[in-house]
Design a protein around this motif. Sequence first.
Motif, short mmCIF file in Angstrom:
data_model
loop_
_atom_site.label_atom_id
_atom_site.label_comp_id
_atom_site.label_asym_id
_atom_site.label_seq_id
_atom_site.Cartn_x
_atom_site.Cartn_y
_atom_site.Cartn_z
N PRO A 62 -9.64 -6.00 -1.52
CA PRO A 62 -9.33 -4.79 -2.30
C PRO A 62 -9.91 -3.51 -1.68
O PRO A 62 -9.28 -2.46 -1.71
CB PRO A 62 -9.96 -5.06 -3.66
N ALA A 63 -11.10 -3.61 -1.07
CA ALA A 63 -11.68 -2.42 -0.44
C ALA A 63 -10.84 -1.98 0.75
O ALA A 63 -10.63 -0.77 0.97
CB ALA A 63 -13.11 -2.72 0.01
N PHE A 64 -10.34 -2.92 1.54
CA PHE A 64 -9.49 -2.56 2.67
C PHE A 64 -8.18 -1.93 2.20
O PHE A 64 -7.72 -0.94 2.77
CB PHE A 64 -9.18 -3.80 3.52
N ILE A 65 -7.59 -2.48 1.15
CA ILE A 65 -6.34 -1.92 0.62
C ILE A 65 -6.58 -0.50 0.11
O ILE A 65 -5.78 0.41 0.38
CB ILE A 65 -5.77 -2.83 -0.47
N LEU A 66 -7.67 -0.27 -0.59
CA LEU A 66 -8.00 1.08 -1.07
C LEU A 66 -8.19 2.03 0.11
O LEU A 66 -7.67 3.16 0.10
CB LEU A 66 -9.27 1.03 -1.91
N TRP A 67 -8.91 1.60 1.14
CA TRP A 67 -9.10 2.45 2.32
C TRP A 67 -7.76 2.75 3.00
O TRP A 67 -7.51 3.88 3.40
CB TRP A 67 -10.04 1.74 3.30
N TRP A 68 -6.91 1.75 3.13
CA TRP A 68 -5.64 1.91 3.83
C TRP A 68 -4.79 3.00 3.20
O TRP A 68 -4.15 3.78 3.89
CB TRP A 68 -4.90 0.59 3.84
#
Length: 79
Positions: free
Chosen positions: A20-26
């Motif tokens: 989820p953190a990577f998706i938010l950053w993306w």
Amino acid sequence: MKPLNPLAKFILHFFLWLIPAFILWWFTVNSVILPGLRIVVGEMASLWFHQEQVELYDAKGDRWFVRTNLLTKQQPKAR
């Protein structure tokens, strides 16, 4: 059911938060993070160099082009 060992539990929690953190950053990098970094980089360049001639060009997509002509206090002599 047998409880997970500490390493397996750590890895499970790591991946449950990482995705989820990577998706938010993306989805926020181009609209929130990079414009803020542009301001910081411009200010730091003017503080760190004697005289700066830096231009930051935006390009299509998520690219930046930086053109620099950094001047030092003592310019090299032409041959």
